[in-house]
Design a protein around this motif. Structure first.
Motif, PDB file in Angstrom:
ATOM      1  N   VAL A  62       0.830  -1.198   0.000  1.00  0.00           N
ATOM      2  CA  VAL A  62       0.000   0.000   0.000  1.00  0.00           C
ATOM      3  C   VAL A  62       0.866   1.249   0.000  1.00  0.00           C
ATOM      4  O   VAL A  62       1.986   1.231   0.492  1.00  0.00           O
ATOM      5  CB  VAL A  62      -0.947   0.018   1.235  1.00  0.00           C
ATOM      6  CG1 VAL A  62      -0.178   0.201   2.527  1.00  0.00           C
ATOM      7  CG2 VAL A  62      -1.993   1.131   1.117  1.00  0.00           C
ATOM      8  N   VAL A  63       0.356   2.303  -0.596  1.00  0.00           N
ATOM      9  CA  VAL A  63       0.992   3.613  -0.547  1.00  0.00           C
ATOM     10  C   VAL A  63       0.114   4.499   0.321  1.00  0.00           C
ATOM     11  O   VAL A  63      -1.091   4.568   0.117  1.00  0.00           O
ATOM     12  CB  VAL A  63       1.112   4.224  -1.955  1.00  0.00           C
ATOM     13  CG1 VAL A  63       1.727   5.614  -1.886  1.00  0.00           C
ATOM     14  CG2 VAL A  63       1.948   3.315  -2.848  1.00  0.00           C
ATOM     15  N   LYS A  98     -21.078 -10.444   7.945  1.00  0.00           N
ATOM     16  CA  LYS A  98     -22.531 -10.597   7.951  1.00  0.00           C
ATOM     17  C   LYS A  98     -23.225  -9.243   7.991  1.00  0.00           C
ATOM     18  O   LYS A  98     -24.241  -9.035   7.314  1.00  0.00           O
ATOM     19  CB  LYS A  98     -22.951 -11.445   9.149  1.00  0.00           C
ATOM     20  CG  LYS A  98     -24.443 -11.704   9.238  1.00  0.00           C
ATOM     21  CD  LYS A  98     -24.779 -12.578  10.433  1.00  0.00           C
ATOM     22  CE  LYS A  98     -26.276 -12.821  10.526  1.00  0.00           C
ATOM     23  NZ  LYS A  98     -26.623 -13.668  11.706  1.00  0.00           N
ATOM     24  N   LYS A  99     -22.691  -8.328   8.792  1.00  0.00           N
ATOM     25  CA  LYS A  99     -23.286  -6.998   8.921  1.00  0.00           C
ATOM     26  C   LYS A  99     -22.823  -6.045   7.821  1.00  0.00           C
ATOM     27  O   LYS A  99     -23.228  -4.882   7.797  1.00  0.00           O
ATOM     28  CB  LYS A  99     -22.928  -6.411  10.289  1.00  0.00           C
ATOM     29  CG  LYS A  99     -23.467  -7.186  11.478  1.00  0.00           C
ATOM     30  CD  LYS A  99     -24.985  -7.127  11.529  1.00  0.00           C
ATOM     31  CE  LYS A  99     -25.510  -7.822  12.773  1.00  0.00           C
ATOM     32  NZ  LYS A  99     -26.996  -7.779  12.847  1.00  0.00           N
ATOM     33  N   ASN A 100     -21.948  -6.551   6.953  1.00  0.00           N
ATOM     34  CA  ASN A 100     -21.427  -5.744   5.843  1.00  0.00           C
ATOM     35  C   ASN A 100     -20.765  -4.459   6.351  1.00  0.00           C
ATOM     36  O   ASN A 100     -20.960  -3.373   5.790  1.00  0.00           O
ATOM     37  CB  ASN A 100     -22.541  -5.412   4.851  1.00  0.00           C
ATOM     38  CG  ASN A 100     -22.002  -4.970   3.507  1.00  0.00           C
ATOM     39  OD1 ASN A 100     -20.913  -5.372   3.091  1.00  0.00           O
ATOM     40  ND2 ASN A 100     -22.760  -4.118   2.813  1.00  0.00           N
ATOM     41  N   LEU A 101     -20.005  -4.582   7.415  1.00  0.00           N
ATOM     42  CA  LEU A 101     -19.314  -3.428   7.989  1.00  0.00           C
ATOM     43  C   LEU A 101     -18.064  -3.116   7.175  1.00  0.00           C
ATOM     44  O   LEU A 101     -17.347  -4.020   6.742  1.00  0.00           O
ATOM     45  CB  LEU A 101     -18.908  -3.713   9.438  1.00  0.00           C
ATOM     46  CG  LEU A 101     -20.039  -4.015  10.422  1.00  0.00           C
ATOM     47  CD1 LEU A 101     -19.462  -4.304  11.806  1.00  0.00           C
ATOM     48  CD2 LEU A 101     -21.030  -2.858  10.490  1.00  0.00           C
ATOM     49  N   SER A 102     -17.810  -1.852   6.977  1.00  0.00           N
ATOM     50  CA  SER A 102     -16.617  -1.431   6.228  1.00  0.00           C
ATOM     51  C   SER A 102     -15.430  -1.339   7.172  1.00  0.00           C
ATOM     52  O   SER A 102     -14.879  -0.268   7.430  1.00  0.00           O
ATOM     53  CB  SER A 102     -16.877  -0.074   5.559  1.00  0.00           C
ATOM     54  OG  SER A 102     -17.964  -0.165   4.676  1.00  0.00           O
ATOM     55  N   LEU A 103     -15.041  -2.481   7.713  1.00  0.00           N
ATOM     56  CA  LEU A 103     -14.020  -2.531   8.760  1.00  0.00           C
ATOM     57  C   LEU A 103     -13.152  -3.766   8.584  1.00  0.00           C
ATOM     58  O   LEU A 103     -13.654  -4.868   8.352  1.00  0.00           O
ATOM     59  CB  LEU A 103     -14.694  -2.573  10.135  1.00  0.00           C
ATOM     60  CG  LEU A 103     -13.815  -2.752  11.367  1.00  0.00           C
ATOM     61  CD1 LEU A 103     -12.916  -1.533  11.570  1.00  0.00           C
ATOM     62  CD2 LEU A 103     -14.672  -3.001  12.609  1.00  0.00           C
ATOM     63  N   SER A 104     -11.841  -3.587   8.685  1.00  0.00           N
ATOM     64  CA  SER A 104     -10.888  -4.702   8.696  1.00  0.00           C
ATOM     65  C   SER A 104     -10.091  -4.662   9.987  1.00  0.00           C
ATOM     66  O   SER A 104      -9.718  -3.580  10.455  1.00  0.00           O
ATOM     67  CB  SER A 104      -9.924  -4.603   7.496  1.00  0.00           C
ATOM     68  OG  SER A 104     -10.623  -4.682   6.273  1.00  0.00           O
ATOM     69  N   ALA A 156      -4.812  -7.457   4.664  1.00  0.00           N
ATOM     70  CA  ALA A 156      -6.082  -6.728   4.686  1.00  0.00           C
ATOM     71  C   ALA A 156      -6.248  -5.867   3.438  1.00  0.00           C
ATOM     72  O   ALA A 156      -7.330  -5.814   2.837  1.00  0.00           O
ATOM     73  CB  ALA A 156      -6.162  -5.860   5.945  1.00  0.00           C
ATOM     74  N   VAL A 157      -5.172  -5.200   3.031  1.00  0.00           N
ATOM     75  CA  VAL A 157      -5.248  -4.332   1.851  1.00  0.00           C
ATOM     76  C   VAL A 157      -5.415  -5.168   0.583  1.00  0.00           C
ATOM     77  O   VAL A 157      -6.188  -4.814  -0.318  1.00  0.00           O
ATOM     78  CB  VAL A 157      -3.997  -3.435   1.768  1.00  0.00           C
ATOM     79  CG1 VAL A 157      -3.983  -2.644   0.460  1.00  0.00           C
ATOM     80  CG2 VAL A 157      -3.966  -2.477   2.953  1.00  0.00           C
ATOM     81  N   GLU A 158      -4.709  -6.291   0.500  1.00  0.00           N
ATOM     82  CA  GLU A 158      -4.848  -7.151  -0.670  1.00  0.00           C
ATOM     83  C   GLU A 158      -6.247  -7.726  -0.757  1.00  0.00           C
ATOM     84  O   GLU A 158      -6.789  -7.906  -1.857  1.00  0.00           O
ATOM     85  CB  GLU A 158      -3.785  -8.259  -0.637  1.00  0.00           C
ATOM     86  CG  GLU A 158      -2.378  -7.745  -0.911  1.00  0.00           C
ATOM     87  CD  GLU A 158      -1.366  -8.868  -1.014  1.00  0.00           C
ATOM     88  OE1 GLU A 158      -1.647  -9.963  -0.507  1.00  0.00           O
ATOM     89  OE2 GLU A 158      -0.285  -8.616  -1.575  1.00  0.00           O
ATOM     90  N   ASP A 159      -6.860  -8.017   0.397  1.00  0.00           N
ATOM     91  CA  ASP A 159      -8.236  -8.506   0.388  1.00  0.00           C
ATOM     92  C   ASP A 159      -9.185  -7.448  -0.162  1.00  0.00           C
ATOM     93  O   ASP A 159     -10.159  -7.756  -0.879  1.00  0.00           O
ATOM     94  CB  ASP A 159      -8.667  -8.889   1.806  1.00  0.00           C
ATOM     95  CG  ASP A 159      -8.038 -10.182   2.278  1.00  0.00           C
ATOM     96  OD1 ASP A 159      -7.499 -10.928   1.434  1.00  0.00           O
ATOM     97  OD2 ASP A 159      -8.049 -10.445   3.502  1.00  0.00           O
ATOM     98  N   PHE A 201      -8.380  -4.961  -2.282  1.00  0.00           N
ATOM     99  CA  PHE A 201      -8.103  -4.625  -3.674  1.00  0.00           C
ATOM    100  C   PHE A 201      -7.840  -5.849  -4.543  1.00  0.00           C
ATOM    101  O   PHE A 201      -7.350  -5.714  -5.656  1.00  0.00           O
ATOM    102  CB  PHE A 201      -6.910  -3.668  -3.748  1.00  0.00           C
ATOM    103  CG  PHE A 201      -7.183  -2.332  -3.152  1.00  0.00           C
ATOM    104  CD1 PHE A 201      -7.871  -1.362  -3.870  1.00  0.00           C
ATOM    105  CD2 PHE A 201      -6.766  -2.039  -1.868  1.00  0.00           C
ATOM    106  CE1 PHE A 201      -8.138  -0.120  -3.314  1.00  0.00           C
ATOM    107  CE2 PHE A 201      -7.017  -0.794  -1.306  1.00  0.00           C
ATOM    108  CZ  PHE A 201      -7.717   0.159  -2.021  1.00  0.00           C
ATOM    109  N   GLY A 202      -8.114  -7.016  -4.020  1.00  0.00           N
ATOM    110  CA  GLY A 202      -7.928  -8.226  -4.804  1.00  0.00           C
ATOM    111  C   GLY A 202      -6.490  -8.514  -5.161  1.00  0.00           C
ATOM    112  O   GLY A 202      -6.211  -9.144  -6.160  1.00  0.00           O
ATOM    113  N   GLY A 203      -5.563  -8.036  -4.314  1.00  0.00           N
ATOM    114  CA  GLY A 203      -4.144  -8.285  -4.539  1.00  0.00           C
ATOM    115  C   GLY A 203      -3.513  -7.327  -5.530  1.00  0.00           C
ATOM    116  O   GLY A 203      -2.309  -7.318  -5.710  1.00  0.00           O
ATOM    117  N   GLY A 204      -4.316  -6.484  -6.159  1.00  0.00           N
ATOM    118  CA  GLY A 204      -3.762  -5.593  -7.190  1.00  0.00           C
ATOM    119  C   GLY A 204      -3.494  -4.201  -6.680  1.00  0.00           C
ATOM    120  O   GLY A 204      -4.220  -3.274  -7.032  1.00  0.00           O
ATOM    121  N   VAL A 205      -2.479  -4.026  -5.834  1.00  0.00           N
ATOM    122  CA  VAL A 205      -2.114  -2.693  -5.346  1.00  0.00           C
ATOM    123  C   VAL A 205      -0.681  -2.383  -5.690  1.00  0.00           C
ATOM    124  O   VAL A 205       0.101  -3.247  -5.960  1.00  0.00           O
ATOM    125  CB  VAL A 205      -2.302  -2.600  -3.811  1.00  0.00           C
ATOM    126  CG1 VAL A 205      -3.756  -2.513  -3.485  1.00  0.00           C
ATOM    127  CG2 VAL A 205      -1.659  -3.776  -3.086  1.00  0.00           C
TER     128      VAL A 205
END
Length: 449
Positions: free
Chosen positions: A219-220, A413-419, A440-443, A445-449
């Motif tokens: 990540v940047v 389950k709660k669709n929280l925007s939290l890692s 967490a970041v790869e999850d 962005f699907g590994g594409g960072v």
């Protein structure tokens, strides 16, 4: 302009927006990431004290092991940051790598290393370690989905190794009691070796699964320092996630939290009550770190340091001989010996009382007394520093893996925007927390960072 950093002890919010320049970036949140830090510095428990004469003293972790996937990940990050030239390597042949000690029955004992030393009886052990390893292959696989470290090692390798070596190791790594810590969460390779191969010896020799990852930096980040975080909430008008601070509100798409579990529990909304309770159930221990500098060469042995089993001294966890692995940090002129004494952990309250009431004078006296007793140092230190790290190391108790799985299941389950990242969840080492941030970041962005 952007600068690279890592997520080992930071709170990170991903946000939307878009202009070049930090000032506009902080106002517009354009396609970027912002790091929020409650103190006036980054680094968390990683902290170096530099004296005016150039001497360095570490108040927290002082090195990382480059072994395994998470270790290689850290080295990749260091390289991506352009900091490879700043690394001080300690080779496997170095005396501090080969010599590590235990203080048992009032004496220092060098830990066995190499084939020749596991073939013979080496004090403080009563038989060759090879006997324990050979008989371990015949031990049946455990039936429980988790077990204390002490129970696990006693069952597979014998009570003596659990009482001395593993007890000391857990005090050195987790500042915790191996009788209460989870083997599955604290030492996954050991648990997996038994589950997949039926034996620690065979599992570690043949392998029991590895992580895979790319070599790119994950990540940047741009960063902004904030003095206090008040609350996380949801606000449909301002965005999926609302982060309130003293001087305003930040709206963001996603939060990656590296806050300690209990600190995070204090800022979540009431709708997350079950998550809040689970976060509060993850306890941490307090460690006193005492840095000492002595004139001349005062050590009776050379090595990385020594650990102390709880049966010998509950209050003293171990002593690091800093001058041996990192002589580059010594005073520029005149020989000195730098030591770091670690105390307390799971036994802090029992040995020293409440952290709020203990004095630095008491901690310093206990540390210097231990150095005198263990290492025969009769002179007084010429320079000292005492740091008290409250709730610095999370304790992964039995069933910790289920708690973490349940928390992440609730978030999904709660669709929280939290890692959830950081030392409260997936490992307490520097390598572990860096790797958890990357994961967490790869999850996201699907590994594409």
């Amino acid at each position: 302009m952007t600068r690279r950093t890592h997520l080992s002890s930071f709170l990170c919010i991903t946000v939307e927006g878009g202009h070049d320049g930090v000032e506009c970036f902080l106002l517009q949140w354009s396609n970027g990431v912002i790091v929020l830090e409650s103190s006036d510095r980054f680094g968390g428990w990683l902290r170096t004290l530099r004296r005016l004469d150039g001497t360095l003293f570490e108040l927290g972790p002082r090195g990382v092991r480059p072994a395994g996937a998470v270790g290689r990940n850290t080295l990749n990050m260091v390289e991506d940051l352009g900091l490879s030239a700043e690394v001080l390597p300690v080779s496997y042949s170095h005396v501090s790598s080969k010599n590590r000690y235990l203080y048992v029955n009032g004496k220092l004992h060098r830990m066995p290393s190499g084939i020749s030393e596991i073939l013979r009886t080496v004090p403080p052990f009563s038989r060759p370690l090879l006997f324990s390893l050979a008989s371990e292959i015949l031990v049946k696989r455990g039936k429980e989905d988790d077990e204390s470290i002490y129970s696990f090692v006693s069952r597979r390798l014998g009570k003596e190794l659990a009482d001395i070596a593993v007890d000391s190791l857990c005090r050195g790594v987790f500042a915790g009691d191996c009788r209460n810590l989870s083997v599955r969460s604290c030492f996954p390779p050991l648990f997996n070796a038994e589950q997949k191969r039926g034996s620690l010896t065979l599992g570690l020799l043949l392998g029991s699964g590895t992580h895979t990852f790319s070599s790119s930096l994950f990540v940047v980040l741009e960063h902004n320092l904030l003095k206090e975080i008040k609350r996380i909430d949801e606000n449909k008008k301002q965005g999926p996630v609302l982060w309130e601070k003293l001087d305003g509100v930040i709206s963001a798409d996603h939060i990656i939290s590296a806050l300690p579990a209990k600190a995070l529990s204090c800022v979540l909304p009431p709708t997350c009550q079950s998550l809040i309770q689970q976060l509060q159930d993850i306890s941490s221990v307090t460690v006193a770190v005492v840095n000492l500098e002595y004139e001349g060469s005062v050590l009776p042995v050379k090595g990385f340091g020594h650990l102390v089993p709880s049966s010998e001294d509950k209050g003293l966890l171990g002593v690091v001989y800093d001058s041996v692995p990192f002589p580059e940090h010594n005073r520029p002129s005149g020989q000195t010996t730098r030591l770091t004494v670690m105390m307390g952990g799971a036994w802090f309250q029992e040995e020293f009382g409440a952290p709020e009431t203990v004095t630095t004078e008491h901690l310093l006296a206990r540390a210097t007394e231990s150095v005198s007793c263990h290492l025969g140092v009769t002179s007084a230190p010429g320079w000292t520093h005492v740091a008290l790290h409250k709730d610095c190391i999370p304790q992964y108790r039995l069933g910790h893996f289920r708690t973490v799985e349940s928390m992440r299941s609730f978030i999904k389950k709660k669709n929280l925007s939290l890692s959830l990242i950081g030392s409260s969840f997936d490992g307490v080492s520097v390598n572990d927390v860096i790797f958890s941030g990357r994961t967490a970041v790869e999850d996201l962005f699907g590994g594409g960072v």
